[in-house]
Design a protein around this motif. Structure first.
Motif, PDB file in Angstrom:
ATOM      1  N   ASP A  86      -6.060   7.150   2.405  1.00 52.86           N
ATOM      2  CA  ASP A  86      -5.921   6.529   1.085  1.00 52.86           C
ATOM      3  C   ASP A  86      -4.603   5.748   0.995  1.00 52.86           C
ATOM      4  N   GLU A  87      -3.535   6.345   1.485  1.00 52.91           N
ATOM      5  CA  GLU A  87      -2.233   5.667   1.453  1.00 52.91           C
ATOM      6  C   GLU A  87      -2.249   4.418   2.332  1.00 52.91           C
ATOM      7  N   ARG A  88      -2.884   4.495   3.488  1.00 54.09           N
ATOM      8  CA  ARG A  88      -2.970   3.316   4.367  1.00 54.09           C
ATOM      9  C   ARG A  88      -3.714   2.179   3.672  1.00 54.09           C
ATOM     10  N   ASP A  89      -4.787   2.514   2.957  1.00 56.33           N
ATOM     11  CA  ASP A  89      -5.526   1.494   2.206  1.00 56.33           C
ATOM     12  C   ASP A  89      -4.630   0.848   1.152  1.00 56.33           C
ATOM     13  N   ARG A  90      -3.894   1.672   0.423  1.00 61.85           N
ATOM     14  CA  ARG A  90      -3.001   1.159  -0.626  1.00 61.85           C
ATOM     15  C   ARG A  90      -1.872   0.332  -0.021  1.00 61.85           C
ATOM     16  N   LEU A  91      -1.296   0.798   1.080  1.00 61.29           N
ATOM     17  CA  LEU A  91      -0.210   0.061   1.736  1.00 61.29           C
ATOM     18  C   LEU A  91      -0.694  -1.287   2.261  1.00 61.29           C
ATOM     19  N   GLU A  92      -1.899  -1.304   2.829  1.00 60.01           N
ATOM     20  CA  GLU A  92      -2.442  -2.562   3.325  1.00 60.01           C
ATOM     21  C   GLU A  92      -2.698  -3.533   2.166  1.00 60.01           C
ATOM     22  N   GLY A  93      -3.274  -3.039   1.079  1.00 55.27           N
ATOM     23  CA  GLY A  93      -3.524  -3.884  -0.082  1.00 55.27           C
ATOM     24  C   GLY A  93      -2.238  -4.459  -0.652  1.00 55.27           C
ATOM     25  N   PHE A  94      -1.222  -3.612  -0.787  1.00 52.72           N
ATOM     26  CA  PHE A  94       0.082  -4.075  -1.278  1.00 52.72           C
ATOM     27  C   PHE A  94       0.667  -5.123  -0.342  1.00 52.72           C
TER      28      PHE A  94
END
Length: 144
Positions: A25-33
């Motif tokens: 989940d954090e990787r998805d958020r970091l990539e989106g950011f």
């Protein structure tokens, strides 16, 4: 360790960020950011077997490298090729995600040749040293 200022000076390396040790989940958020910050920014994730790989070789990986793989590294962000001002803006935005980050670094001419596991150990050592200095300074200020 050279101090970074808020200038337009471009830091070493290609424009990329390497994330290690985050949940799916954090990787998805970091990539989106990261992609919202700049579509040109390559977003790289560490692989479980990167400990013995040279950091510069990891940064040669393609956009989204190892995004779906979990790793046991401390939550680490290593940035490359940002302007000094851009680096501060990026870090401020990262803070706003409320994702715990343990280690932050900038890729350098020297660190690109290190093994990833050794770089992580050095970043942990430096982080502990900074914490000790801050604690000592706080202690000295309270006793004055």
């Amino acid at each position: 360790m050279e101090r970074i200022k808020e200038s337009d000076k471009r830091l070493f390396g290609e424009f990329a960020v390497l994330y290690a040790g985050f949940s799916k989940d954090e990787r998805d958020r970091l990539e989106g950011f990261s992609k919202a910050y700049s579509e040109r920014l390559r977003v790289i994730f560490s692989c479980p077997d990167d400990g013995d790989r040279v950091v510069g070789d990891i940064f040669k990986g393609g956009d989204g490298r190892c995004k779906d793989e979990d790793t046991d590294y401390p939550r680490t962000v290593i940035m490359s090729g940002f302007s000094e001002k851009g680096l501060f803006d990026f870090l401020k935005g990262l803070k706003g995600l409320n994702i715990p980050i343990h280690l932050v670094a900038v890729l350098t001419e020297t660190s690109k040749d290190w093994r990833f596991g050794d770089l992580i150990k050095e970043l942990i050592r430096e982080s502990e040293e900074v914490r000790k200095r801050k604690a000592q300074s706080l202690k000295e200020n309270q006793s004055s």
